[in-house]
Design a protein around this motif. Structure first.
Motif, PDB file in Angstrom:
ATOM      1  N   ARG A 177       3.539   0.489 -44.003  1.00  0.00           N
ATOM      2  CA  ARG A 177       3.912  -0.934 -43.969  1.00  0.00           C
ATOM      3  C   ARG A 177       5.021  -1.221 -44.971  1.00  0.00           C
ATOM      4  O   ARG A 177       5.977  -1.941 -44.675  1.00  0.00           O
ATOM      5  CB  ARG A 177       2.684  -1.801 -44.275  1.00  0.00           C
ATOM      6  CG  ARG A 177       2.982  -3.286 -44.276  1.00  0.00           C
ATOM      7  CD  ARG A 177       1.737  -4.100 -44.547  1.00  0.00           C
ATOM      8  NE  ARG A 177       1.171  -3.846 -45.842  1.00  0.00           N
ATOM      9  CZ  ARG A 177       1.596  -4.441 -46.972  1.00  0.00           C
ATOM     10  NH1 ARG A 177       2.596  -5.308 -46.917  1.00  0.00           N
ATOM     11  NH2 ARG A 177       1.025  -4.176 -48.126  1.00  0.00           N
ATOM     12  N   ARG A 219       8.726   7.729 -38.902  1.00  0.00           N
ATOM     13  CA  ARG A 219       9.487   6.884 -39.830  1.00  0.00           C
ATOM     14  C   ARG A 219      10.198   7.731 -40.885  1.00  0.00           C
ATOM     15  O   ARG A 219      11.340   7.443 -41.260  1.00  0.00           O
ATOM     16  CB  ARG A 219       8.530   5.889 -40.513  1.00  0.00           C
ATOM     17  CG  ARG A 219       9.265   4.901 -41.438  1.00  0.00           C
ATOM     18  CD  ARG A 219      10.137   3.977 -40.624  1.00  0.00           C
ATOM     19  NE  ARG A 219      10.943   3.082 -41.460  1.00  0.00           N
ATOM     20  CZ  ARG A 219      12.142   3.394 -41.948  1.00  0.00           C
ATOM     21  NH1 ARG A 219      12.670   4.591 -41.687  1.00  0.00           N
ATOM     22  NH2 ARG A 219      12.812   2.543 -42.673  1.00  0.00           N
ATOM     23  N   GLN A 237       8.381   0.140 -43.821  1.00  0.00           N
ATOM     24  CA  GLN A 237       8.968  -0.659 -42.752  1.00  0.00           C
ATOM     25  C   GLN A 237       9.494  -1.995 -43.260  1.00  0.00           C
ATOM     26  O   GLN A 237      10.581  -2.435 -42.881  1.00  0.00           O
ATOM     27  CB  GLN A 237       7.921  -0.894 -41.654  1.00  0.00           C
ATOM     28  CG  GLN A 237       7.560   0.366 -40.883  1.00  0.00           C
ATOM     29  CD  GLN A 237       6.389   0.147 -39.944  1.00  0.00           C
ATOM     30  OE1 GLN A 237       5.559  -0.729 -40.155  1.00  0.00           O
ATOM     31  NE2 GLN A 237       6.304   0.969 -38.909  1.00  0.00           N
ATOM     32  N   GLU A 238       8.734  -2.633 -44.158  1.00  0.00           N
ATOM     33  CA  GLU A 238       9.076  -3.985 -44.586  1.00  0.00           C
ATOM     34  C   GLU A 238       9.843  -4.012 -45.900  1.00  0.00           C
ATOM     35  O   GLU A 238      10.460  -5.031 -46.238  1.00  0.00           O
ATOM     36  CB  GLU A 238       7.795  -4.816 -44.729  1.00  0.00           C
ATOM     37  CG  GLU A 238       7.007  -4.927 -43.420  1.00  0.00           C
ATOM     38  CD  GLU A 238       5.706  -5.687 -43.611  1.00  0.00           C
ATOM     39  OE1 GLU A 238       5.429  -6.125 -44.760  1.00  0.00           O
ATOM     40  OE2 GLU A 238       4.951  -5.835 -42.633  1.00  0.00           O
ATOM     41  N   ASP A 240       3.068   7.636 -36.565  1.00  0.00           N
ATOM     42  CA  ASP A 240       4.097   6.623 -36.814  1.00  0.00           C
ATOM     43  C   ASP A 240       4.755   6.817 -38.179  1.00  0.00           C
ATOM     44  O   ASP A 240       5.960   6.584 -38.335  1.00  0.00           O
ATOM     45  CB  ASP A 240       3.518   5.209 -36.690  1.00  0.00           C
ATOM     46  CG  ASP A 240       2.178   5.044 -37.389  1.00  0.00           C
ATOM     47  OD1 ASP A 240       1.734   5.984 -38.065  1.00  0.00           O
ATOM     48  OD2 ASP A 240       1.562   3.963 -37.239  1.00  0.00           O
TER      49      ASP A 240
END
Length: 464
Positions: A257, A303, A260-261, A299
């Motif tokens: 998370r 990434r 990604q953010e 995932d």
């Protein structure tokens, strides 16, 4: 590196007049001025804004400047702080200096003196930063070798380093994955910033979140002060996650998370911190297999795996061994190990060995041999004996230290390979005779040789 005109100065003072006048003077001098009316507000601002120096008043309502100074030293140990006070004493100035303040200036402020102190503090901070980066880079070695695999590796690094792409570095234990990450950093636009490193396998599971994200004071037992995490420290630069395959699934979900953010909360905190971090990751594991086993998130793999780089094992670039040995001998000679050296024949023997521990094992072997050898010139016979290679003196004891740095799996593979190499040599490379001698089916031995990447020696054809 920032220029002086880009330097950001935080003024923390409960007097609005001082904040406003200092902001105007700093702007006139080419600085960017930020202001806070108390220590808590200043700390909150620091969580979200990059700052190069703090002007901090001591006497403020609520939390005083000395306590804020202590927190700053814990959270931002390299951030220069200049204390200002209208009720200064020698004892207070001495205490502030001992706590890490760069300077202590009394009110009413002489703005010329303040600007001089700011410039001196920034100059010292820049020198400390440059020295830290120099020391960090001085520990690095260039990728040694001229083999085709190492030349290809250099080309890949040179292509990806100037970009902002994330890189997944893969390879066996001891191949030099960390060195590849350091080389990418050195050639990247963030080369003037330290590369923040975290070995995911070396941090206990219960502490890895705190290491990555930081924590607030009192968030868990033993958290006596707040702490910045690796993501926070790497803002604007590179974060190297070594042994990423050893991270738990729970931590993988949280780190995904954040990746990604590019924002997160500290352990025990509620404030969101935004960062801009380029990630390099490394692993010796087959992540595709780990995904199939349910041990690694697909995932997260996709990434991280923007640009994959494979570091070849040493057995795939044996022609680089003489250059590596020469580098290691020179390194250890500088560490007062004398003028010992390996003969060309001894180095040639090293090229026969597979080095399951790769470059790390080779380096350890060179150091150990230089220390333990009574001779100035280390001959091939000693190397054969220590590595248990064919041709060692009959009955010679094998140095168990040769295997100490290996895992059980690698040590077993190394022993199997050398045992079968010796048996094949004794049978002139004849697989059938060797299989009969050691009590294996010929097909099973042939398969084992293929698995161990072992070519029969001697005059007999491999298929006999």
């Amino acid at each position: 590196m920032k220029t002086e005109q880009q330097r950001r100065i935080l003024v923390v003072d409960d007097e609005a007049g001082i904040r406003e006048s200092m902001a105007g003077i700093l702007a006139d001098e080419g600085f960017v001025a930020l202001t806070a009316e108390n220590g808590e507000q200043g700390l909150e601002l620091l969580e979200n804004e990059p700052v190069d120096l703090v002007l901090l008043d001591i006497w403020m309502p609520g939390v005083d400047g000395m306590e804020i100074l202590g927190r700053l030293r814990d959270l931002y140990p390299h951030l220069p702080v200049i204390m200002i006070s209208g009720h200064g004493t020698i004892e207070t100035a001495v205490q502030a200096t001992r706590m890490g303040a760069y300077d202590f200036i009394e009110k009413p402020l002489s703005y010329d003196k303040v600007i001089l102190a700011i410039n001196n503090a920034l100059r010292l901070s820049r020198l400390e930063e440059e020295n830290f980066i120099y020391r960090q880079q001085a520990k690095r070695h260039a990728l040694t070798g001229e083999s085709a695999p190492i030349r290809q590796l250099r080309q890949q690094i040179e292509r990806v380093a100037p970009t902002e792409a994330w890189v997944l570095i893969r390879g066996e234990h001891g191949t030099g994955k960390e060195l590849v990450a350091q080389t990418i950093h050195r050639l990247s636009p963030a080369a003037n910033q330290p590369m923040v490193e975290l070995n995911c396998a070396a941090i206990p599971e219960e502490l890895i979140e705190s290491e990555l994200f930081g924590h607030e004071k009192g968030s868990f037992t033993g958290a006596a002060t707040a702490k910045r995490g690796k993501f926070d420290q790497a803002d604007g630069g590179l974060l190297f996650l070594d042994e990423i395959g050893d991270m738990s699934l729970a931590t993988q979900a949280k780190i995904l998370r954040i990746l990604q953010e590019q924002k997160f909360e500290r352990v025990g905190g509620a404030k969101t911190i935004k960062v801009n971090v380029r990630v390099l990751a490394a692993t010796n594991k087959n992540l595709e297999e780990e995904i199939d086993k349910g041990n690694f998130r697909a995932d997260l793999f996709y990434r991280l795996n923007v640009v994959p780089i494979f570091v070849p094992p040493l057995r795939r670039r044996r022609e680089d061994i003489p250059l590596l040995v020469a580098d290691f001998v020179a390194e250890f000679r500088n560490k007062s190990l004398g003028g010992k050296d390996f003969t060309p024949e001894a180095v040639a023997v090293m090229q026969e060995y597979d080095w399951p521990g790769n470059v790390r094992e080779l380096r350890n072997f060179v150091e150990r041999t230089l220390i333990m050898s009574p001779e100035e010139r280390i001959e091939a016979a000693m190397v054969r004996q220590l590595l248990a290679l064919p041709g060692a003196a009959a009955g010679a004891a094998v140095d168990p230290g040769s295997y100490l740095e290996l895992s059980y799996k690698d040590a077993k593979r190394s022993f199997e390979r050398e045992y079968l190499r010796m048996c094949l040599a004794a049978n002139n490379g004849n697989i059938s005779q060797t299989a009969e001698q050691i009590g294996l089916e010929r097909s099973h031995l042939h398969k084992k040789l293929k698995t161990l990447e072992l070519e029969p020696e001697g005059n007999a054809p491999q298929g006999q």
